[in-house]
Design a protein around this motif. Sequence first.
Motif, PDB file in Angstrom:
ATOM      1  N   GLU A 266      34.264  -1.589  30.951  1.00 25.46           N
ATOM      2  CA  GLU A 266      32.950  -1.045  31.275  1.00 25.46           C
ATOM      3  C   GLU A 266      33.069  -0.158  32.510  1.00 25.46           C
ATOM      4  OE1 GLU A 266      28.465  -2.721  32.269  1.00 25.46           O
ATOM      5  OE2 GLU A 266      29.973  -4.027  31.358  1.00 25.46           O
ATOM      6  N   VAL A 267      32.351   0.969  32.512  1.00 19.35           N
ATOM      7  CA  VAL A 267      32.424   1.911  33.623  1.00 19.35           C
ATOM      8  C   VAL A 267      32.020   1.226  34.930  1.00 19.35           C
ATOM      9  CG1 VAL A 267      31.399   3.990  34.599  1.00 19.35           C
ATOM     10  CG2 VAL A 267      32.008   3.932  32.184  1.00 19.35           C
ATOM     11  N   GLY A 268      32.835   1.421  35.963  1.00 18.72           N
ATOM     12  CA  GLY A 268      32.516   0.912  37.285  1.00 18.72           C
ATOM     13  C   GLY A 268      32.731  -0.565  37.489  1.00 18.72           C
ATOM     14  N   VAL A 269      33.226  -1.269  36.469  1.00 19.06           N
ATOM     15  CA  VAL A 269      33.448  -2.717  36.560  1.00 19.06           C
ATOM     16  C   VAL A 269      34.947  -2.987  36.529  1.00 19.06           C
ATOM     17  CG1 VAL A 269      33.048  -4.948  35.471  1.00 19.06           C
ATOM     18  CG2 VAL A 269      31.252  -3.208  35.432  1.00 19.06           C
ATOM     19  N   LYS A 270      35.418  -3.801  37.455  1.00 12.67           N
ATOM     20  CA  LYS A 270      36.842  -4.107  37.503  1.00 12.67           C
ATOM     21  C   LYS A 270      37.268  -4.866  36.256  1.00 12.67           C
ATOM     22  CE  LYS A 270      37.191  -4.293  42.536  1.00 12.67           C
ATOM     23  NZ  LYS A 270      37.575  -5.103  43.709  1.00 12.67           N
ATOM     24  N   GLY A 271      38.353  -4.420  35.624  1.00 19.84           N
ATOM     25  CA  GLY A 271      38.833  -5.039  34.397  1.00 19.84           C
ATOM     26  C   GLY A 271      40.327  -5.266  34.426  1.00 19.84           C
ATOM     27  N   ASP A 272      40.846  -5.811  33.349  1.00 16.25           N
ATOM     28  CA  ASP A 272      42.254  -6.133  33.257  1.00 16.25           C
ATOM     29  C   ASP A 272      42.659  -6.060  31.798  1.00 16.25           C
ATOM     30  OD1 ASP A 272      44.756  -6.794  34.052  1.00 16.25           O
ATOM     31  OD2 ASP A 272      44.258  -8.791  34.799  1.00 16.25           O
ATOM     32  N   ILE A 273      43.925  -5.858  31.541  1.00 13.52           N
ATOM     33  CA  ILE A 273      44.472  -5.902  30.186  1.00 13.52           C
ATOM     34  C   ILE A 273      45.517  -7.001  30.139  1.00 13.52           C
ATOM     35  CG2 ILE A 273      45.853  -4.684  28.462  1.00 13.52           C
ATOM     36  CD1 ILE A 273      44.470  -2.150  29.187  1.00 13.52           C
ATOM     37  N   MET A 274      45.391  -7.858  29.129  1.00 13.76           N
ATOM     38  CA  MET A 274      46.344  -8.941  28.933  1.00 13.76           C
ATOM     39  C   MET A 274      46.865  -8.864  27.512  1.00 13.76           C
ATOM     40  SD  MET A 274      44.276 -11.983  30.904  1.00 13.76           S
ATOM     41  CE  MET A 274      42.723 -11.568  30.117  1.00 13.76           C
ATOM     42  N   VAL A 275      48.130  -9.149  27.329  1.00 13.09           N
ATOM     43  CA  VAL A 275      48.772  -9.055  26.025  1.00 13.09           C
ATOM     44  C   VAL A 275      49.272 -10.422  25.603  1.00 13.09           C
ATOM     45  CG1 VAL A 275      50.699  -8.069  24.744  1.00 13.09           C
ATOM     46  CG2 VAL A 275      49.437  -6.657  26.355  1.00 13.09           C
TER      47      VAL A 275
ATOM     48  N   LEU B  24      52.103   2.838  20.074  1.00 12.42           N
ATOM     49  CA  LEU B  24      50.653   2.635  20.180  1.00 12.42           C
ATOM     50  C   LEU B  24      50.365   1.169  19.909  1.00 12.42           C
ATOM     51  CD1 LEU B  24      47.775   3.790  20.443  1.00 12.42           C
ATOM     52  CD2 LEU B  24      47.803   4.154  17.964  1.00 12.42           C
ATOM     53  N   LEU B  25      49.767   0.491  20.907  1.00  9.33           N
ATOM     54  CA  LEU B  25      49.505  -0.939  20.794  1.00  9.33           C
ATOM     55  C   LEU B  25      48.104  -1.221  20.273  1.00  9.33           C
ATOM     56  CD1 LEU B  25      50.439  -3.864  21.400  1.00  9.33           C
ATOM     57  CD2 LEU B  25      49.481  -3.572  23.701  1.00  9.33           C
ATOM     58  N   ALA B  26      47.095  -0.548  20.809  1.00  9.32           N
ATOM     59  CA  ALA B  26      45.709  -0.824  20.418  1.00  9.32           C
ATOM     60  C   ALA B  26      44.822   0.283  20.961  1.00  9.32           C
ATOM     61  CB  ALA B  26      45.251  -2.176  20.978  1.00  9.32           C
ATOM     62  N   ARG B  27      43.588   0.281  20.516  1.00  2.00           N
ATOM     63  CA  ARG B  27      42.546   1.116  21.114  1.00  2.00           C
ATOM     64  C   ARG B  27      41.458   0.202  21.651  1.00  2.00           C
ATOM     65  NH1 ARG B  27      43.906   4.130  16.531  1.00  2.00           N
ATOM     66  NH2 ARG B  27      44.688   6.218  17.025  1.00  2.00           N
ATOM     67  N   THR B  28      40.831   0.638  22.702  1.00  2.00           N
ATOM     68  CA  THR B  28      39.705  -0.106  23.221  1.00  2.00           C
ATOM     69  C   THR B  28      38.689   0.869  23.795  1.00  2.00           C
ATOM     70  OG1 THR B  28      39.050  -1.999  24.588  1.00  2.00           O
ATOM     71  CG2 THR B  28      40.613  -0.442  25.558  1.00  2.00           C
ATOM     72  N   MET B  29      37.545   0.343  24.124  1.00  2.96           N
ATOM     73  CA  MET B  29      36.429   1.177  24.540  1.00  2.96           C
ATOM     74  C   MET B  29      36.043   0.862  25.976  1.00  2.96           C
ATOM     75  SD  MET B  29      32.642   1.179  22.794  1.00  2.96           S
ATOM     76  CE  MET B  29      32.695  -0.617  22.696  1.00  2.96           C
ATOM     77  N   ILE B  30      35.761   1.906  26.737  1.00  4.02           N
ATOM     78  CA  ILE B  30      35.182   1.760  28.062  1.00  4.02           C
ATOM     79  C   ILE B  30      33.684   2.014  27.901  1.00  4.02           C
ATOM     80  CG2 ILE B  30      35.315   2.451  30.472  1.00  4.02           C
ATOM     81  CD1 ILE B  30      37.926   1.319  29.196  1.00  4.02           C
ATOM     82  N   ARG B  31      32.900   0.954  27.986  1.00  6.20           N
ATOM     83  CA  ARG B  31      31.463   1.076  27.744  1.00  6.20           C
ATOM     84  C   ARG B  31      30.771   1.858  28.850  1.00  6.20           C
ATOM     85  NH1 ARG B  31      27.577  -2.128  27.009  1.00  6.20           N
ATOM     86  NH2 ARG B  31      27.915  -3.374  28.870  1.00  6.20           N
ATOM     87  N   GLY B  32      29.747   2.615  28.463  1.00  4.47           N
ATOM     88  CA  GLY B  32      28.960   3.281  29.471  1.00  4.47           C
ATOM     89  C   GLY B  32      28.319   4.546  28.945  1.00  4.47           C
ATOM     90  N   PRO B  33      27.578   5.264  29.805  1.00  6.69           N
ATOM     91  CA  PRO B  33      26.932   6.514  29.383  1.00  6.69           C
ATOM     92  C   PRO B  33      27.963   7.550  28.970  1.00  6.69           C
ATOM     93  CG  PRO B  33      26.041   5.731  31.477  1.00  6.69           C
ATOM     94  CD  PRO B  33      27.257   4.915  31.195  1.00  6.69           C
ATOM     95  N   CYS B  34      27.644   8.294  27.920  1.00  4.98           N
ATOM     96  CA  CYS B  34      28.605   9.286  27.421  1.00  4.98           C
ATOM     97  C   CYS B  34      27.844  10.301  26.584  1.00  4.98           C
ATOM     98  CB  CYS B  34      29.688   8.607  26.583  1.00  4.98           C
ATOM     99  SG  CYS B  34      30.830   9.763  25.765  1.00  4.98           S
ATOM    100  N   LEU B  35      27.912  11.558  26.958  1.00  2.24           N
ATOM    101  CA  LEU B  35      27.315  12.634  26.183  1.00  2.24           C
ATOM    102  C   LEU B  35      28.431  13.576  25.752  1.00  2.24           C
ATOM    103  CD1 LEU B  35      24.687  13.915  25.119  1.00  2.24           C
ATOM    104  CD2 LEU B  35      24.613  15.270  27.212  1.00  2.24           C
ATOM    105  N   PRO B  36      29.086  13.290  24.606  1.00  6.51           N
ATOM    106  CA  PRO B  36      30.205  14.136  24.181  1.00  6.51           C
ATOM    107  C   PRO B  36      29.707  15.437  23.571  1.00  6.51           C
ATOM    108  CG  PRO B  36      29.812  12.424  22.554  1.00  6.51           C
ATOM    109  CD  PRO B  36      28.849  12.174  23.693  1.00  6.51           C
ATOM    110  N   ASP B  37      30.489  16.486  23.742  1.00  2.84           N
ATOM    111  CA  ASP B  37      30.189  17.775  23.124  1.00  2.84           C
ATOM    112  C   ASP B  37      30.830  17.802  21.738  1.00  2.84           C
ATOM    113  OD1 ASP B  37      29.425  20.341  22.588  1.00  2.84           O
ATOM    114  OD2 ASP B  37      30.942  21.280  23.857  1.00  2.84           O
TER     115      ASP B  37
END
Length: 356
Positions: A1-10, A136-149
């Motif tokens: 999530e945008v602005g929130v500290k995160g981590d990746i674990m395998v 390529l291991l995986a895809r994930t999403m960073i949640r938050g506001p997004c206005l793509p062109d």
Amino acid sequence: EVGVKGDIMVNGRSNVPVVPLPAQMKLLWDNSRTKTSADCETLLDVVAFGPEEGPSCRSKDDCSYKASRVESEPPNIAFEGTGAVTHFNDGGTQNERIIFSRAGIIAVCYCGTLSTGGSQTAGQCRREGSRSYWMLLARTMIRGPCLPDGFGAPCGEQTWEFFTGIDFRLQLRGLGLKSTDKIRIIPSSDNCLDNRDGGGEPTVLKNCPDSCNPLDLKDTYLHGGGPGKDDVDIQITTSEQLACSVQNQNCSSAHVLEILTLPDHTEWRFDIDPQFSDNDLVVLESVTGGTDEQNAMVAGHFGLEPLGWPVTRTDDPLRIRVSTTFDTPSPPQFFSSGGWCRTNFAQTREELKATA
């Protein structure tokens, strides 16, 4: 999530090397979801973090996001019997986390075969001629506001303009939006991460038209103030919250009746028009009929997060097309509970009013 500290674990048992040469990860922006292992060999679209926010890559084979320790899952049980969880960080303390400054979809690249020296520095991702061990291991999403062109484009910032003295609502585009998310409108000179309760923009009112209150109510329970009282609620569209009133009430519903797997795509058939737009991101609830992996893919769960399928409308308003395909000539017959949610769009109630 945008602005929130995160981590990746395998979760990789003892297959993820930690010492003396730790495995590496590389994070690439992949909003179009087209990155492959070949892209992981490069630095194209590598995620750039600010100081103290995340890892960096000195070269395409030397990234500081490295395996740091292994623990059992659940804790205190020998991981040989339960599977090991490997934590990654950027070479500092074990409690480090990464912070993303914008939303998007990322490809998580992994290299567990490291050079021991010679033509490459020890610890770099190993290369043998034209072959690289990045994958390529995986895809994930960073949640938050997004206005793509357009679909797959980087996320841009959103702007709004409204007249003063007239009730209005905000419409928010993003990734992974939820109805439990909040919007906070603050003075332009403030920082979103440091804004305190009671620090909302004083010239904007909420709870209009009946009981308008300024967004800078102090941290007190007098007159309705208190923690979070200057936040503004949003609501996404779901199977049970469709075509709601401007106060996000009196909603209609629309449910998935059938999942049709065709040779080059999949179609969802609804009982009424769900009112999607092309490239809306939609996640289905409780899909059954195939393997766990197949059910998750049909529902729009990819890698670590429910990213959702970009949908395309057809000539029939009750049939929605998505690009799910299967390698087998006889794919399973899938079933759905009927529920769904659209995660790229949300809106507030028509309760806001600007006074200046």
